[in-house]
Design a protein around this motif. Structure first.
Motif, short mmCIF file in Angstrom:
data_model
loop_
_atom_site.label_atom_id
_atom_site.label_comp_id
_atom_site.label_asym_id
_atom_site.label_seq_id
_atom_site.Cartn_x
_atom_site.Cartn_y
_atom_site.Cartn_z
N GLY A 85 0.96 -1.29 -0.02
CA GLY A 85 -0.10 0.08 -0.06
C GLY A 85 0.78 1.18 0.05
N TYR A 86 0.56 1.98 1.05
CA TYR A 86 1.57 3.46 1.03
C TYR A 86 2.90 3.26 1.04
CZ TYR A 86 3.28 7.51 3.39
OH TYR A 86 4.21 8.59 3.80
N PHE A 87 3.30 2.07 1.48
CA PHE A 87 4.81 1.81 1.63
C PHE A 87 5.30 1.28 0.18
CE2 PHE A 87 3.55 1.80 6.16
CZ PHE A 87 4.76 2.72 6.60
N HIS A 88 4.49 0.97 -0.49
CA HIS A 88 4.96 0.72 -2.04
C HIS A 88 4.80 1.86 -2.94
CE1 HIS A 88 4.18 -0.78 -6.07
NE2 HIS A 88 5.17 -1.84 -5.75
N ASP A 89 3.57 2.46 -2.80
CA ASP A 89 3.53 3.44 -3.52
C ASP A 89 4.17 4.75 -3.41
OD1 ASP A 89 1.31 1.80 -4.55
OD2 ASP A 89 -0.41 2.97 -3.14
N ASN A 90 4.84 5.02 -2.24
CA ASN A 90 5.68 6.32 -2.30
C ASN A 90 7.01 5.69 -2.09
OD1 ASN A 90 3.58 8.51 -1.33
ND2 ASN A 90 2.91 6.74 -0.38
N ALA A 91 7.65 4.75 -2.75
CA ALA A 91 8.75 4.18 -2.75
C ALA A 91 9.14 4.27 -4.48
CB ALA A 91 8.98 2.89 -2.27
N GLY A 92 10.45 4.70 -4.55
CA GLY A 92 10.80 4.75 -6.16
C GLY A 92 11.45 3.39 -6.38
N PRO A 93 11.79 3.09 -7.59
CA PRO A 93 12.07 1.86 -8.24
C PRO A 93 13.13 1.29 -7.40
CG PRO A 93 11.64 3.25 -10.13
CD PRO A 93 11.81 4.26 -8.99
N ASP A 94 14.39 1.99 -6.97
CA ASP A 94 15.22 1.39 -6.24
C ASP A 94 14.80 0.71 -4.86
OD1 ASP A 94 17.00 2.17 -8.22
OD2 ASP A 94 17.55 4.03 -7.41
N ALA A 95 13.94 1.72 -4.24
CA ALA A 95 13.64 1.00 -2.93
C ALA A 95 12.74 0.04 -3.22
CB ALA A 95 12.84 2.42 -2.29
N GLN A 96 11.65 -0.03 -4.20
CA GLN A 96 11.02 -1.13 -4.52
C GLN A 96 11.76 -2.41 -4.53
OE1 GLN A 96 8.19 -0.03 -7.52
NE2 GLN A 96 7.17 1.24 -6.32
N ALA A 97 12.79 -2.38 -5.35
CA ALA A 97 13.71 -3.44 -5.75
C ALA A 97 14.46 -4.01 -4.33
CB ALA A 97 14.51 -3.08 -6.88
N ALA A 98 14.77 -3.26 -3.74
CA ALA A 98 15.35 -3.58 -2.31
C ALA A 98 14.54 -4.27 -1.43
CB ALA A 98 15.97 -2.27 -1.37
N VAL A 99 13.26 -3.88 -1.45
CA VAL A 99 12.37 -4.73 -0.68
C VAL A 99 12.02 -6.12 -1.38
CG1 VAL A 99 9.90 -4.82 -0.02
CG2 VAL A 99 11.22 -2.94 0.38
N ALA A 100 11.65 -6.10 -2.72
CA ALA A 100 11.63 -7.35 -3.37
C ALA A 100 12.78 -8.34 -3.03
CB ALA A 100 11.44 -7.01 -4.84
N ARG A 101 14.07 -7.79 -3.08
CA ARG A 101 15.26 -8.67 -2.90
C ARG A 101 15.19 -9.32 -1.72
NH1 ARG A 101 21.13 -6.42 -4.81
NH2 ARG A 101 19.70 -6.12 -6.44
N VAL A 102 14.62 -8.67 -0.50
CA VAL A 102 15.02 -8.89 0.75
C VAL A 102 13.74 -9.89 1.15
CG1 VAL A 102 14.20 -8.36 3.03
CG2 VAL A 102 15.85 -7.16 1.70
N ALA A 103 12.65 -9.60 0.21
CA ALA A 103 11.56 -10.51 0.41
C ALA A 103 11.87 -12.07 -0.44
CB ALA A 103 10.13 -9.97 -0.39
N GLN A 104 12.65 -11.83 -1.50
CA GLN A 104 12.69 -13.17 -2.03
C GLN A 104 13.64 -13.99 -1.17
OE1 GLN A 104 14.68 -12.62 -5.87
NE2 GLN A 104 14.66 -14.47 -6.28
#
Length: 471
Positions: free
Chosen positions: A273-292
């Protein structure tokens, strides 16, 4: 491994080397002071050095070890150089809090409690660090002391308000620093400088002996080069102190002994939600890498996060302004213009707005508590973008042009508002040259959960805090 090499590694390795007798505490302090002298003209992390004190303390440690003092040998931070944000009281130094106004105040008569506790665990204080004036900012572009520069790219900000604390660790000047976090001031520099940082649960560590910003939001905590270093520093500082009315009477709960435990059984999710929508591509990629790396995580949401951030803004403005009203009346020209204007705005806020902000804060805390009954740890980006260039007025996030200085705290402020423990951990490779952090969020008093996840990610090579290459 000599002292210069050890200085670029983790604090726990330094302490082990001093304990084993392969290096002296004095040699480590000398190496730290030499690196500060060599690199700080470029980085500008330090405002004061305590060289004589540090050398005397290190020599005392070495003498006790030579005499066979087993109590000294067991100290967890034995001989480790560290530094503190210049809002911590340090005996013999004026507590500046990043300001011009405080320069006329007398020097502190004694160290603050957290400095005393770090020293008691064997750490050696080498100096005080640059910050945003009165901790009100996210960039450490301090007009009185000059900006602190990001060691990984000297043209970029280090984050704030504990920018000197993040930069000193990233620059290899010291392996551990202390900072404060009101709206994100540990997590933002951790993310931008590529180091680990911990904002403990509100009320866990005493804040007396430090210059306040917003009493109902202020936290103190450590930065480090590894999750274990952060855990060791946090453990060293735990304990009740009645001089801070917000500090809880809670038994010390060490986190370092359990940091290597398996994550099996921990329920982990990504904050969307808010934490995805207010993150740029680099921030989103960092979360995706950690989640994986954590096995692929489902996403959950907190409601009304934007309102919680707005509440944090109102509370910060109002409480911060109240503290500075006498100087705002008598010495307005001695404030940094941006800080002064924000405080003046806070002084004019209607009481009804502040009351409503506190209601929103309480409501949001209850929603977070409900979520944390079903989840043990939440993952979210720490900053929306990597460190912007010094002097930037705007950042781009999700197609929106946002004011740079306040928006670096876009993702940290809502969590500060409700006092949850958060470990910031740095991810590399999402941006061509710069790090960006993730927030590892746990339920109140479960710093151990956040640190265990950070350590597991570090062991897997997903997060890391390399020292910057400097001239």
């Amino acid at each position: 491994m000599n002292a210069d090499q050890l200085l670029l590694g983790p604090a726990h390795a330094m302490a082990a080397a001093v304990r084993a007798g392969t290096v002296t505490a004095e040699a480590l302090v000398q190496a730290s002071l030499a690196r500060i002298e060599r690199t700080d003209t470029a980085v500008n992390a330090f405002t004061d050095l305590t060289a004589a004190r540090a050398l005397a303390a290190a020599q005392g440690i070495d003498a006790r070890l030579k005499a066979g003092d087993e109590a000294t040998r067991k100290l967890p931070l034995l001989g480790v150089p560290y530094a503190v944000k210049n809002l911590f009281d340090v005996e013999g130094l004026t507590t500046l809090a990043g300001s011009k106004i405080e320069r006329g105040q007398p020097a502190a008569r004694q160290d603050g409690p957290l400095v005393q506790r770090m020293d008691a665990m064997g750490a050696v204080l080498v100096g005080a660090l640059n910050m945003d004036e009165y901790a009100y900012g996210f960039t450490t572009e301090n007009s009185h002391e000059g900006p602190t520069r990001n060691p990984h790219d000297l043209s970029r900000v280090a984050g704030g308000s504990s920018g000197g604390s993040g930069a000193a660790v990233a620059a290899g000047q010291v392996p551990i620093t202390l900072g404060s976090d009101t709206n994100g001031s540990i997590r933002v520099p951790s993310s931008l400088c590529g180091v680990f940082g911990l904002k403990p649960t509100y009320g866990r560590l005493p804040r007396n002996g430090s210059y306040p910003f917003v009493a109902s939001l202020d936290h103190l905590g450590p930065f480090g080069r590894s999750a274990l270093d952060v855990a060791l520093a946090y453990d060293a500082m735990q304990g009740h102190d009645g001089a801070d009315p917000a500090c809880v009477r809670r038994a010390v709960e060490p986190t370092a002994p359990t940091i290597t435990q398996s994550l099996s059984g921990l329920r982990i999710a990504v904050l969307g939600g808010y934490f995805h929508d207010n993150a740029g591509p680099d921030a989103q990629a960092a979360v995706a890498r950690v989640a994986q790396a954590l096995g692929g995580l489902h996403a959950v949401e907190l409601p009304e996060v934007a309102r919680a951030r707005a509440a944090a803004f109102v509370i910060s403005n109002a409480e911060g302004a109240t503290l500075h009203l006498p100087d705002l009346r008598l010495r307005p020209g001695d404030f940094e213009p941006l800080s002064r204007d924000r405080f003046l705005a806070g002084a004019l806020l209607p009481a009804a707005w502040v009351l409503q902000a506190q209601r929103v804060r309480r409501w949001f805390a209850l929603r977070a508590a409900e979520l944390l009954r079903d989840v043990d740890v939440l993952i979210a980006p720490a900053t929306p973008v990597v460190a912007p260039p010094i002097g930037s007025e705007w950042i781009e996030v999700g197609g929106q042009r946002l004011p740079a200085r306040p928006s670096l705290g876009l993702l940290t402020q809502p969590l500060s508002c409700i006092g949850l423990p958060v470990c910031a951990a740095p991810v590399w490779g999402c941006h061509p040259r710069m790090p960006i952090g993730v927030q590892i969020i746990a339920a109140p008093w479960r710093e151990d959960h956040a640190l265990r996840v950070a350590h597991a990610l570090e062991q897997a090579g997903v997060v890391q805090a390399p020292v910057a290459t400097l001239p």
